[in-house]
Design a protein around this motif. Structure first.
Motif, PDB file in Angstrom:
ATOM      1  N   GLU A 104      30.408  53.004  66.818  1.00 49.78           N
ATOM      2  CA  GLU A 104      29.113  53.310  66.216  1.00 49.78           C
ATOM      3  C   GLU A 104      28.905  54.825  66.096  1.00 49.78           C
ATOM      4  O   GLU A 104      28.383  55.306  65.093  1.00 49.78           O
ATOM      5  N   GLU A 105      29.300  55.561  67.133  1.00 49.58           N
ATOM      6  CA  GLU A 105      29.163  57.029  67.087  1.00 49.58           C
ATOM      7  C   GLU A 105      30.038  57.628  65.985  1.00 49.58           C
ATOM      8  O   GLU A 105      29.634  58.564  65.310  1.00 49.58           O
ATOM      9  N   LYS A 106      31.208  57.049  65.785  1.00 44.44           N
ATOM     10  CA  LYS A 106      32.096  57.531  64.714  1.00 44.44           C
ATOM     11  C   LYS A 106      31.485  57.250  63.342  1.00 44.44           C
ATOM     12  O   LYS A 106      31.565  58.080  62.439  1.00 44.44           O
ATOM     13  N   VAL A 107      30.884  56.059  63.200  1.00 44.59           N
ATOM     14  CA  VAL A 107      30.232  55.722  61.929  1.00 44.59           C
ATOM     15  C   VAL A 107      29.105  56.705  61.652  1.00 44.59           C
ATOM     16  O   VAL A 107      29.006  57.258  60.544  1.00 44.59           O
ATOM     17  N   LEU A 108      28.276  56.957  62.659  1.00 36.61           N
ATOM     18  CA  LEU A 108      27.170  57.903  62.460  1.00 36.61           C
ATOM     19  C   LEU A 108      27.682  59.304  62.152  1.00 36.61           C
ATOM     20  O   LEU A 108      27.121  59.994  61.296  1.00 36.61           O
ATOM     21  N   ALA A 109      28.750  59.719  62.809  1.00 39.39           N
ATOM     22  CA  ALA A 109      29.315  61.046  62.539  1.00 39.39           C
ATOM     23  C   ALA A 109      29.820  61.142  61.101  1.00 39.39           C
ATOM     24  O   ALA A 109      29.768  62.207  60.485  1.00 39.39           O
ATOM     25  N   SER A 124      29.685  49.241  53.224  1.00 39.40           N
ATOM     26  CA  SER A 124      30.103  48.193  54.153  1.00 39.40           C
ATOM     27  C   SER A 124      28.890  47.685  54.931  1.00 39.40           C
ATOM     28  O   SER A 124      28.114  48.472  55.471  1.00 39.40           O
ATOM     29  N   ARG A 125      28.737  46.358  55.002  1.00 43.75           N
ATOM     30  CA  ARG A 125      27.576  45.774  55.706  1.00 43.75           C
ATOM     31  C   ARG A 125      27.558  46.192  57.167  1.00 43.75           C
ATOM     32  O   ARG A 125      26.509  46.491  57.715  1.00 43.75           O
ATOM     33  N   ARG A 126      28.724  46.171  57.792  1.00 42.90           N
ATOM     34  CA  ARG A 126      28.800  46.482  59.227  1.00 42.90           C
ATOM     35  C   ARG A 126      28.415  47.943  59.489  1.00 42.90           C
ATOM     36  O   ARG A 126      27.661  48.231  60.417  1.00 42.90           O
ATOM     37  N   LYS A 127      28.911  48.843  58.662  1.00 43.91           N
ATOM     38  CA  LYS A 127      28.576  50.262  58.831  1.00 43.91           C
ATOM     39  C   LYS A 127      27.111  50.515  58.471  1.00 43.91           C
ATOM     40  O   LYS A 127      26.438  51.309  59.111  1.00 43.91           O
ATOM     41  N   ALA A 129      24.695  48.460  58.922  1.00 45.09           N
ATOM     42  CA  ALA A 129      23.888  47.978  60.054  1.00 45.09           C
ATOM     43  C   ALA A 129      23.799  49.046  61.150  1.00 45.09           C
ATOM     44  O   ALA A 129      22.751  49.211  61.781  1.00 45.09           O
ATOM     45  N   VAL A 130      24.874  49.788  61.363  1.00 54.06           N
ATOM     46  CA  VAL A 130      24.866  50.861  62.369  1.00 54.06           C
ATOM     47  C   VAL A 130      23.899  51.957  61.945  1.00 54.06           C
ATOM     48  O   VAL A 130      23.091  52.438  62.744  1.00 54.06           O
ATOM     49  N   VAL A 131      23.966  52.343  60.681  1.00 57.13           N
ATOM     50  CA  VAL A 131      23.080  53.392  60.167  1.00 57.13           C
ATOM     51  C   VAL A 131      21.631  52.925  60.182  1.00 57.13           C
ATOM     52  O   VAL A 131      20.723  53.683  60.554  1.00 57.13           O
ATOM     53  N   LEU A 132      21.401  51.668  59.825  1.00 55.32           N
ATOM     54  CA  LEU A 132      20.035  51.148  59.840  1.00 55.32           C
ATOM     55  C   LEU A 132      19.470  51.093  61.255  1.00 55.32           C
ATOM     56  O   LEU A 132      18.294  51.403  61.475  1.00 55.32           O
ATOM     57  N   ALA A 133      20.295  50.719  62.228  1.00 53.94           N
ATOM     58  CA  ALA A 133      19.837  50.708  63.624  1.00 53.94           C
ATOM     59  C   ALA A 133      19.450  52.125  64.054  1.00 53.94           C
ATOM     60  O   ALA A 133      18.437  52.322  64.734  1.00 53.94           O
ATOM     61  N   TRP A 134      20.246  53.102  63.644  1.00 54.81           N
ATOM     62  CA  TRP A 134      19.933  54.507  63.949  1.00 54.81           C
ATOM     63  C   TRP A 134      18.590  54.888  63.315  1.00 54.81           C
ATOM     64  O   TRP A 134      17.756  55.527  63.957  1.00 54.81           O
ATOM     65  N   LEU A 135      18.378  54.473  62.072  1.00 57.44           N
ATOM     66  CA  LEU A 135      17.109  54.773  61.393  1.00 57.44           C
ATOM     67  C   LEU A 135      15.940  54.053  62.064  1.00 57.44           C
ATOM     68  O   LEU A 135      14.869  54.633  62.248  1.00 57.44           O
ATOM     69  N   ALA A 136      16.142  52.793  62.441  1.00 57.53           N
ATOM     70  CA  ALA A 136      15.064  52.025  63.073  1.00 57.53           C
ATOM     71  C   ALA A 136      14.626  52.675  64.379  1.00 57.53           C
ATOM     72  O   ALA A 136      13.448  52.629  64.742  1.00 57.53           O
ATOM     73  N   ASP A 188      16.101  41.202  68.472  1.00 61.88           N
ATOM     74  CA  ASP A 188      15.791  40.376  67.289  1.00 61.88           C
ATOM     75  C   ASP A 188      16.478  40.880  66.033  1.00 61.88           C
ATOM     76  O   ASP A 188      16.400  40.228  64.991  1.00 61.88           O
ATOM     77  N   TRP A 189      17.142  42.027  66.092  1.00 64.78           N
ATOM     78  CA  TRP A 189      17.741  42.601  64.895  1.00 64.78           C
ATOM     79  C   TRP A 189      18.899  41.730  64.424  1.00 64.78           C
ATOM     80  O   TRP A 189      19.668  41.192  65.225  1.00 64.78           O
ATOM     81  N   ALA A 190      19.033  41.629  63.108  1.00 61.60           N
ATOM     82  CA  ALA A 190      20.137  40.859  62.514  1.00 61.60           C
ATOM     83  C   ALA A 190      21.409  41.684  62.602  1.00 61.60           C
ATOM     84  O   ALA A 190      21.400  42.895  62.375  1.00 61.60           O
ATOM     85  N   ALA A 191      22.500  41.016  62.930  1.00 67.19           N
ATOM     86  CA  ALA A 191      23.793  41.719  63.009  1.00 67.19           C
ATOM     87  C   ALA A 191      24.254  42.072  61.604  1.00 67.19           C
ATOM     88  O   ALA A 191      23.874  41.434  60.632  1.00 67.19           O
ATOM     89  N   GLY A 192      25.126  43.090  61.546  1.00 66.49           N
ATOM     90  CA  GLY A 192      25.625  43.579  60.255  1.00 66.49           C
ATOM     91  C   GLY A 192      26.442  42.673  59.499  1.00 66.49           C
ATOM     92  O   GLY A 192      27.037  41.817  59.436  1.00 66.49           O
TER      93      GLY A 192
END
Length: 192
Positions: A104-109, A124-127, A129-136, A188-192
């Protein structure tokens, strides 16, 4: 963990990985002994025993006292206790692991610039989801936000606040009702 601490642990394990040194520690645990006595008990030559004792002394595990021409060697149990505490301390053991970035840290970087702005919304849906979690996580849980404030917060990260708002709601990270938005619990967050 400091480099010095790691170096001490490595030296300790290297020293204790030798059968002769382990036997010397065992013999010294009972009482102090001379080089000659240790050599006889272990069927080793005196220079070999002296070498092993020097290694143990350098680690602070053995003390030496002179009595005439004889040098008496004794185990320092407090040194073993100190080393044992360092080894069994959960934080100390965890600090032995190399520092590595999570996926996740690599994706954000990759997607977030040094200024904290999102370079691009990941395809990518999975990536994504990581960015959206960071935004949330930019929003406090339990607080309601008017749409204008949500847009302002998202636009500090990326110009397309409408898409990001929709994605955050679609991933059940934010909820909306009557123009008010709030962050939902992470469980409750939906997975990527």
């Amino acid at each position: 963990m400091t480099e010095a601490h790691l170096s001490t642990l490595l030296a300790f394990f290297k020293a204790m990985a030798n059968e002769s040194r382990l036997r010397i520690v065992g013999l010294l645990a009972g009482r102090e002994r001379s080089v000659q006595e240790l050599a006889e008990l272990l069927a080793l030559k005196e220079p070999t025993v002296s070498h092993h004792l020097a290694v143990l002394k350098d680690l602070g595990l053995v003390s030496v006292r002179a009595e005439g021409v004889t040098r008496w060697h004794a185990l320092k149990p407090e040194a073993l206790t100190r080393m044992n505490r360092a080894l069994l301390d959960g934080a100390g053991v965890a600090a032995l692991a190399p520092k590595s970035e999570t996926w996740e840290e690599k994706v954000l970087a990759t997607f977030v610039g040094p200024d904290g702005a999102l370079k691009v919304i990941p395809a990518s849906r999975r990536k994504r989801a990581v960015v959206l979690a960071w935004l949330a996580r930019q929003f406090e849980e339990g607080r309601r936000y008017p749409e204008a404030e949500v847009n302002e917060t998202l636009q500090r990260r990326h110009w397309d606040s409408a898409t990001l708002r929709r994605e955050l709601i679609g991933h059940r990270m934010l909820a909306r009702e009557a123009g008010a938005y709030w962050r939902l619990p992470e469980g409750d967050w939906a997975a990527g």
